[in-house]
Write a protein that holds these residues in place. Sequence first.
Motif, PDB file in Angstrom:
ATOM      1  N   ALA A  10      -1.034   7.120   6.104  1.00 13.05           N
ATOM      2  CA  ALA A  10      -2.314   6.499   5.748  1.00 13.05           C
ATOM      3  C   ALA A  10      -2.180   4.984   5.604  1.00 13.05           C
ATOM      4  CB  ALA A  10      -2.863   7.105   4.464  1.00 13.05           C
ATOM      5  N   ALA A  11      -0.999   4.522   5.179  1.00 15.92           N
ATOM      6  CA  ALA A  11      -0.776   3.083   5.036  1.00 15.92           C
ATOM      7  C   ALA A  11      -0.651   2.393   6.383  1.00 15.92           C
ATOM      8  CB  ALA A  11       0.470   2.823   4.192  1.00 15.92           C
ATOM      9  N   SER A  51       0.828  -1.208   0.000  1.00 15.69           N
ATOM     10  CA  SER A  51       0.000   0.000   0.000  1.00 15.69           C
ATOM     11  C   SER A  51       0.858   1.253   0.000  1.00 15.69           C
ATOM     12  CB  SER A  51      -0.927  -0.009   1.214  1.00 15.69           C
ATOM     13  OG  SER A  51      -1.626   1.197   1.317  1.00 15.69           O
ATOM     14  N   MET A  52       1.872   1.283   0.856  1.00 14.14           N
ATOM     15  CA  MET A  52       2.716   2.468   0.976  1.00 14.14           C
ATOM     16  C   MET A  52       3.481   2.755  -0.312  1.00 14.14           C
ATOM     17  SD  MET A  52       5.757   3.276   3.711  1.00 14.14           S
ATOM     18  CE  MET A  52       7.164   2.711   2.756  1.00 14.14           C
ATOM     19  N   GLY A  84       2.808   1.408  -3.427  1.00 11.31           N
ATOM     20  CA  GLY A  84       2.090   1.200  -4.680  1.00 11.31           C
ATOM     21  C   GLY A  84       2.604  -0.025  -5.414  1.00 11.31           C
ATOM     22  N   ASP A 136       5.431  15.772   0.861  1.00 13.51           N
ATOM     23  CA  ASP A 136       4.406  15.246  -0.033  1.00 13.51           C
ATOM     24  C   ASP A 136       4.181  13.749   0.151  1.00 13.51           C
ATOM     25  OD1 ASP A 136       4.121  17.789  -1.081  1.00 13.51           O
ATOM     26  OD2 ASP A 136       5.324  17.369  -2.880  1.00 13.51           O
ATOM     27  N   SER A 137       5.203  13.012   0.561  1.00 17.02           N
ATOM     28  CA  SER A 137       5.115  11.555   0.694  1.00 17.02           C
ATOM     29  C   SER A 137       4.551  11.114   2.041  1.00 17.02           C
ATOM     30  CB  SER A 137       6.502  10.928   0.504  1.00 17.02           C
ATOM     31  OG  SER A 137       7.009  11.231  -0.776  1.00 17.02           O
ATOM     32  N   GLU A 138       4.764  11.917   3.072  1.00 19.84           N
ATOM     33  CA  GLU A 138       4.368  11.497   4.419  1.00 19.84           C
ATOM     34  C   GLU A 138       2.892  11.129   4.558  1.00 19.84           C
ATOM     35  OE1 GLU A 138       5.892  12.799   8.565  1.00 19.84           O
ATOM     36  OE2 GLU A 138       4.201  14.127   8.064  1.00 19.84           O
ATOM     37  N   PRO A 139       1.953  11.873   3.979  1.00 18.14           N
ATOM     38  CA  PRO A 139       0.554  11.476   4.157  1.00 18.14           C
ATOM     39  C   PRO A 139       0.253  10.050   3.686  1.00 18.14           C
ATOM     40  CG  PRO A 139       0.662  13.718   3.348  1.00 18.14           C
ATOM     41  CD  PRO A 139       2.064  13.158   3.278  1.00 18.14           C
ATOM     42  N   SER A 140       0.850   9.618   2.598  1.00 17.01           N
ATOM     43  CA  SER A 140       0.641   8.251   2.112  1.00 17.01           C
ATOM     44  C   SER A 140       1.248   7.228   3.061  1.00 17.01           C
ATOM     45  CB  SER A 140       1.251   8.072   0.722  1.00 17.01           C
ATOM     46  OG  SER A 140       0.591   8.891  -0.208  1.00 17.01           O
TER      47      SER A 140
END
Length: 129
Positions: free
Chosen positions: A97-98, A27-28, A30, A90-94
């Motif tokens: 969220a994972a 998930s993190m 992709g 920009d990457s931290e939210p993904s």
Amino acid sequence: MAGISARRVVVALDCPNARELAEFYASMLGWRINGGEQNPDWVDVLPPEGESGALALACQTVPDFRAPTWPDGPVPAQVHLDFHVNSIVDSEPSVLAAGARRHDHQPSLDGRFVVYLDPVGHPFCLCEE
């Protein structure tokens, strides 16, 4: 002396449940999950179809798994992963969220890397160059 010609390097992470940790990393990043049907104690996390990659992850169920206590404590990290990204912000939210969380210990003085913990406690970093 010539080295071996490895087509892929696999970093295997011990964990309490291989499928669950593999789902986090897939998930993190992709990426995709491969395996686990025949042997649920070993699940590969591979780059998307059509993307060649020299690195893959694997998650391995280990009875009595103990999470690393890095940077201090009785259970050393032993390995951690660095993911180089264009932007940590920009990457931290993904990543969050994972299912990751920021580590309390942040040794970077200039903010060029941030330490996180995966759902079972392995430290990893997002890095900017």
